[in-house]
Design a protein around this motif. Structure first.
Motif, PDB file in Angstrom:
ATOM      1  N   SER A 271       3.157  -5.588 -21.341  1.00  0.00           N
ATOM      2  CA  SER A 271       3.192  -6.631 -20.315  1.00  0.00           C
ATOM      3  C   SER A 271       4.620  -6.851 -19.818  1.00  0.00           C
ATOM      4  CB  SER A 271       2.644  -7.939 -20.906  1.00  0.00           C
ATOM      5  OG  SER A 271       2.897  -9.026 -20.056  1.00  0.00           O
ATOM      6  N   ILE A 272       5.575  -6.911 -20.748  1.00  0.00           N
ATOM      7  CA  ILE A 272       6.979  -7.088 -20.381  1.00  0.00           C
ATOM      8  C   ILE A 272       7.501  -5.885 -19.603  1.00  0.00           C
ATOM      9  CG2 ILE A 272       9.307  -7.100 -21.398  1.00  0.00           C
ATOM     10  CD1 ILE A 272       8.254  -9.094 -23.444  1.00  0.00           C
ATOM     11  N   ARG A 273       7.130  -4.693 -20.045  1.00  0.00           N
ATOM     12  CA  ARG A 273       7.580  -3.470 -19.357  1.00  0.00           C
ATOM     13  C   ARG A 273       7.099  -3.463 -17.908  1.00  0.00           C
ATOM     14  NH1 ARG A 273       6.333   1.353 -17.671  1.00  0.00           N
ATOM     15  NH2 ARG A 273       4.108   0.988 -17.974  1.00  0.00           N
ATOM     16  N   GLN A 274       5.870  -3.894 -17.687  1.00  0.00           N
ATOM     17  CA  GLN A 274       5.345  -3.918 -16.321  1.00  0.00           C
ATOM     18  C   GLN A 274       6.071  -4.944 -15.459  1.00  0.00           C
ATOM     19  OE1 GLN A 274       1.062  -4.165 -16.091  1.00  0.00           O
ATOM     20  NE2 GLN A 274       0.762  -2.596 -17.649  1.00  0.00           N
ATOM     21  N   ILE A 275       6.362  -6.113 -16.034  1.00  0.00           N
ATOM     22  CA  ILE A 275       7.111  -7.137 -15.294  1.00  0.00           C
ATOM     23  C   ILE A 275       8.474  -6.598 -14.884  1.00  0.00           C
ATOM     24  CG2 ILE A 275       8.294  -9.371 -15.535  1.00  0.00           C
ATOM     25  CD1 ILE A 275       5.904 -10.197 -17.379  1.00  0.00           C
ATOM     26  N   MET A 276       9.177  -5.962 -15.833  1.00  0.00           N
ATOM     27  CA  MET A 276      10.490  -5.392 -15.550  1.00  0.00           C
ATOM     28  C   MET A 276      10.401  -4.290 -14.491  1.00  0.00           C
ATOM     29  SD  MET A 276      11.978  -5.068 -19.444  1.00  0.00           S
ATOM     30  CE  MET A 276      13.527  -4.294 -18.920  1.00  0.00           C
ATOM     31  N   SER A 277       9.407  -3.451 -14.617  1.00  0.00           N
ATOM     32  CA  SER A 277       9.268  -2.320 -13.692  1.00  0.00           C
ATOM     33  C   SER A 277       9.026  -2.790 -12.262  1.00  0.00           C
ATOM     34  CB  SER A 277       8.123  -1.407 -14.153  1.00  0.00           C
ATOM     35  OG  SER A 277       8.414  -0.818 -15.405  1.00  0.00           O
ATOM     36  N   ILE A 278       8.209  -3.820 -12.113  1.00  0.00           N
ATOM     37  CA  ILE A 278       7.937  -4.363 -10.782  1.00  0.00           C
ATOM     38  C   ILE A 278       9.166  -5.075 -10.233  1.00  0.00           C
ATOM     39  CG2 ILE A 278       6.552  -6.038  -9.490  1.00  0.00           C
ATOM     40  CD1 ILE A 278       4.238  -5.377 -11.478  1.00  0.00           C
ATOM     41  N   ALA A 279       9.822  -5.867 -11.086  1.00  0.00           N
ATOM     42  CA  ALA A 279      11.008  -6.620 -10.646  1.00  0.00           C
ATOM     43  C   ALA A 279      12.129  -5.695 -10.196  1.00  0.00           C
ATOM     44  CB  ALA A 279      11.485  -7.528 -11.768  1.00  0.00           C
TER      45      ALA A 279
END
Length: 302
Positions: A271-279
């Motif tokens: 979940s954190i990786r996806q947030i970072m990737s989108i940001a």
């Protein structure tokens, strides 16, 4: 006339001074205009701040309720003194506060709210409190002070603490350079560790071998967001090569966005990786980091 937004100090001024000469730091920073990492000098008061990261109330509270109290503890650590139980809890509060007050953490936090629609106001915002449940996950680890080889040095980045994983997990640890030659570590623990059982162990000091600090600097630079500083005397071929290449290549994951149990760690990090990737518009791979600290000797454990 509207009051100006505060110049938010996301890294306390008192903790940065050890990297400066009489007036300056040497800085490597990401330039959005050239889309490259640039090297330059920064004045003593010109690094570690950004306007409007948080409110005046939070800025004043960080200063009055946390940093003023922590500054003497910082001095005790860099002069190799043991801390009292109360001081350990205050130091843990400072470390966890430092993790959630940086520009990258706040950007990821905003993106998480945007993506999920879930917004909650932290009880103590960026400052934390002595009653916070998660302080135990720092206080009751073993602590070390690691001194660099005389020819090596450590950097400071805009994510000053390297957090290797979720604080609730025993194998996670924190690395926090205190000066260019001294590093604080809250160590990884074994699987039987009880974070709510008082840890009476002393802070151990180690002299690290030549080259160790370069590996730590590699991961510190990699987990930076936009910039780092080092003492001007340490700038040279190694710093020019390493920091211009890896600065911010895998920004510090905002582990504090999740409170987890061990069984949920993989899905929580995804979940954190996806947030970072989108940001950041970049597909971050799985977070991997080598073990950077010595073992705390078992026969010392109380």
């Amino acid at each position: 006339m509207a009051k100006k937004k505060p110049l938010s100090h996301f890294v306390p001024k008192f903790s940065n001074k050890y990297w400066a000469d009489e007036s300056n730091f040497m800085s490597y920073f990401w330039c959005e205009y050239t889309t490259s990492v640039i090297k330059g000098t920064k004045g003593k008061k010109q690094w570690g701040r950004k306007r409007g990261l948080y409110t005046w109330a939070v800025e004043h509270s960080l200063d009055k309720d946390l940093e003023t109290k922590v500054a003497p503890i910082y001095e005790k650590l860099i002069t190799y003194n043991e801390l009292s139980k109360d001081e350990k809890f205050l130091w843990a509060q400072f470390l966890l506060s430092q993790l959630v007050r940086t520009p990258s953490y706040i950007e990821y936090e905003k993106k998480a709210v945007e993506l999920t629609g879930v917004e909650s106001e932290p009880k103590c915002d960026r400052v934390g409190c002595q009653e916070c449940f998660d302080l135990n996950y720092v206080v009751n680890r073993n602590w070390m002070l690691l001194k660099t080889h005389s020819e090596d040095y450590l950097v400071r980045t805009d994510n000053p603490i390297l957090q290797t994983g979720f604080i609730e997990l025993p194998d996670s640890y924190l690395i926090y350079p205190l000066t260019p030659h001294l590093c604080f570590v809250a160590t990884p623990m074994n699987d039987s560790w009880n974070p709510f059982e008082h840890n009476n162990n002393p802070i151990l000091g180690y002299q690290m071998p030549k080259g160790w600090a370069h590996m730590v600097n590699f991961y510190l630079a990699k987990s930076a967001y936009r910039s780092l500083i080092l003492s001007p005397e340490h700038a040279g071929v190694i710093s020019d090569t390493m920091f211009t290449d890896v600065l911010g290549s895998y920004t510090q994951p905002p582990f504090s966005l999740h409170v987890i149990e061990s069984a949920l760690a993989t899905s929580a990090f995804e979940s954190i990786r996806q947030i970072m990737s989108i940001a950041d518009d970049f597909d971050y791979p799985v977070w991997e980091i080598e073990r950077l600290t010595p073992d705390y000797p078992e026969n010392t454990i109380a």
